[in-house]
Scaffold this active site. Structure first.
Site, PDB file in Angstrom:
ATOM      1  N   ARG A   1       0.866  -1.185   0.000  1.00 27.31           N
ATOM      2  CA  ARG A   1       0.000   0.000   0.000  1.00 27.31           C
ATOM      3  C   ARG A   1       0.901   1.233   0.000  1.00 27.31           C
ATOM      4  O   ARG A   1       1.919   1.249   0.696  1.00 27.31           O
ATOM      5  CB  ARG A   1      -0.837  -0.050   1.283  1.00 27.31           C
ATOM      6  CG  ARG A   1      -1.921   0.950   1.418  1.00 27.31           C
ATOM      7  CD  ARG A   1      -2.786   0.588   2.618  1.00 27.31           C
ATOM      8  NE  ARG A   1      -3.561  -0.618   2.358  1.00 27.31           N
ATOM      9  CZ  ARG A   1      -4.711  -0.635   1.697  1.00 27.31           C
ATOM     10  NH1 ARG A   1      -5.247   0.471   1.251  1.00 27.31           N
ATOM     11  NH2 ARG A   1      -5.338  -1.776   1.492  1.00 27.31           N
ATOM     12  N   LEU A   2       0.530   2.233  -0.771  1.00 26.80           N
ATOM     13  CA  LEU A   2       1.326   3.469  -0.787  1.00 26.80           C
ATOM     14  C   LEU A   2       1.207   4.180   0.555  1.00 26.80           C
ATOM     15  O   LEU A   2       0.122   4.265   1.128  1.00 26.80           O
ATOM     16  CB  LEU A   2       0.811   4.407  -1.882  1.00 26.80           C
ATOM     17  CG  LEU A   2       1.413   4.285  -3.279  1.00 26.80           C
ATOM     18  CD1 LEU A   2       0.791   5.334  -4.188  1.00 26.80           C
ATOM     19  CD2 LEU A   2       2.924   4.439  -3.258  1.00 26.80           C
ATOM     20  N   ILE A   3       2.327   4.688   1.025  1.00 31.29           N
ATOM     21  CA  ILE A   3       2.324   5.437   2.283  1.00 31.29           C
ATOM     22  C   ILE A   3       1.866   6.869   1.987  1.00 31.29           C
ATOM     23  O   ILE A   3       2.324   7.502   1.036  1.00 31.29           O
ATOM     24  CB  ILE A   3       3.736   5.440   2.905  1.00 31.29           C
ATOM     25  CG1 ILE A   3       4.212   4.001   3.196  1.00 31.29           C
ATOM     26  CG2 ILE A   3       3.784   6.300   4.165  1.00 31.29           C
ATOM     27  CD1 ILE A   3       3.436   3.259   4.255  1.00 31.29           C
TER      28      ILE A   3
ATOM     29  N   HIS B   1      12.169  -3.977  -1.856  1.00 29.79           N
ATOM     30  CA  HIS B   1      11.414  -4.233  -3.083  1.00 29.79           C
ATOM     31  C   HIS B   1      12.159  -5.296  -3.901  1.00 29.79           C
ATOM     32  O   HIS B   1      13.379  -5.230  -4.048  1.00 29.79           O
ATOM     33  CB  HIS B   1      11.282  -2.931  -3.886  1.00 29.79           C
ATOM     34  CG  HIS B   1      10.464  -3.103  -5.122  1.00 29.79           C
ATOM     35  ND1 HIS B   1       9.083  -3.194  -5.085  1.00 29.79           N
ATOM     36  CD2 HIS B   1      10.823  -3.242  -6.419  1.00 29.79           C
ATOM     37  CE1 HIS B   1       8.635  -3.374  -6.321  1.00 29.79           C
ATOM     38  NE2 HIS B   1       9.662  -3.404  -7.146  1.00 29.79           N
TER      39      HIS B   1
HETATM   40  C1  GAR Z   1       8.812  -9.408  -0.657  1.00 30.66           C
HETATM   41  O1  GAR Z   1       9.407 -10.020  -1.774  1.00 30.66           O
HETATM   42  C2  GAR Z   1       8.924  -7.897  -0.762  1.00 30.66           C
HETATM   43  O2  GAR Z   1      10.115  -7.464  -1.367  1.00 30.66           O
HETATM   44  C3  GAR Z   1       7.737  -7.581  -1.626  1.00 30.66           C
HETATM   45  O3  GAR Z   1       6.722  -8.414  -1.132  1.00 30.66           O
HETATM   46  C4  GAR Z   1       7.301  -9.636  -0.681  1.00 30.66           C
HETATM   47  C5  GAR Z   1       6.752  -9.953   0.695  1.00 30.66           C
HETATM   48  O4  GAR Z   1       7.147 -11.223   1.119  1.00 30.66           O
HETATM   49  N1  GAR Z   1       7.393  -6.204  -1.550  1.00 30.66           N
HETATM   50  C6  GAR Z   1       6.938  -5.489  -2.573  1.00 30.66           C
HETATM   51  O5  GAR Z   1       6.723  -5.965  -3.680  1.00 30.66           O
HETATM   52  C7  GAR Z   1       6.705  -4.015  -2.277  1.00 30.66           C
HETATM   53  N2  GAR Z   1       6.494  -3.273  -3.474  1.00 30.66           N
HETATM   54  P1  GAR Z   1       7.010 -11.648   2.646  1.00 30.66           P
HETATM   55  O6  GAR Z   1       5.570 -11.297   3.075  1.00 30.66           O
HETATM   56  O7  GAR Z   1       7.236 -13.105   2.675  1.00 30.66           O
HETATM   57  O8  GAR Z   1       8.019 -10.865   3.438  1.00 30.66           O
END
Ligand code: GAR
Length: 188
Positions: A92-94, A110
């Site tokens: 979600r965008l902050i 990311h």
């Molecule tokens: C992670 O790969 C993180 O980098 C990504 O969601 C995944 C969460 O995994 N975040 C994004 O894409 C943010 N734009 P997790 O719930 O197992 O930590």
């Protein structure tokens, strides 16, 4: 000095778990004072509960608007004396309320080499593009989508045609890179 952090997550929470393990192993000098999720019932809630870490499950829809949702979060963060907000799969965008309350103190991880492939499903986007190398970025959060100042990056070879294997590599790197980067940041 131990840094008090809150971890925000929307899903599985494997990055949250890795941070909690780094803290337990003495690699990251921090304390997770609160886990915040915008998806009540997400698996991260179970992970936090089994580590006895307090969780706030807040559905944005039950608030009047984004500002009210974030104001509630800021209230909880202040109550727990949280110093840094650590996004770990928080999809979600902050908004302005949180950005103002925690200026330059919100960090995100990311799963791509930003500025390539911001937004949702970065791994899918990278594979769709046929890149041979992708990776992980840790960055400050600003009002944009994955646009804040980059702090650290690591590269991962794409396993061609195998999303799961590529994703596993990325997660493995994320779990190491995030705590290492945060430790350096908190020390400085
Ligand atoms: C992670 O790969 C993180 O980098 C990504 O969601 C995944 C969460 O995994 N975040 C994004 O894409 C943010 N734009 P997790 O719930 O197992 O930590």
């Amino acid at each position: 000095m131990t840094t008090k952090i809150a971890v925000f997550a929307s899903g599985s929470g494997s990055n949250f778990q890795a941070l909690a393990e780094s803290i337990a192993n003495g690699k990251l000098n921090a304390e997770i004072g609160l886990v915040v999720t915008d998806k009540p019932g997400a698996y991260v809630v179970k992970r936090a509960q089994s580590l006895n870490i307090p969780v706030a499950e807040l559905a944005p829809k039950s608030f009047e608007d984004k500002a009210a949702y974030e104001a509630k979060i800021v209230e909880l963060l202040k109550e727990k004396e949280i110093e840094w907000v650590i996004l770990a799969g928080y999809m979600r965008l902050i908004g302005e309320t949180l950005l103002t309350a925690y200026e330059n103190r919100i960090i995100n991880i990311h799963p791509s080499l930003l500025p390539s492939f911001p937004g949702k499903d970065a791994i899918g986007q990278a594979m769709e593009h046929g890149v041979k190398i992708t990776g992980v970025t840790v960055h400050y959060v600003d009002a944009g989508m994955d646009t804040g100042k980059i702090i650290a990056q690591g590269a991962v070879d794409v396993v061609e045609g195998d999303r799961e294997a590529t994703e596993n590599r990325i997660h493995k790197l994320e779990h190491k890179l995030y705590s290492k980067t945060l430790q350096q940041l908190f020390k400085s």
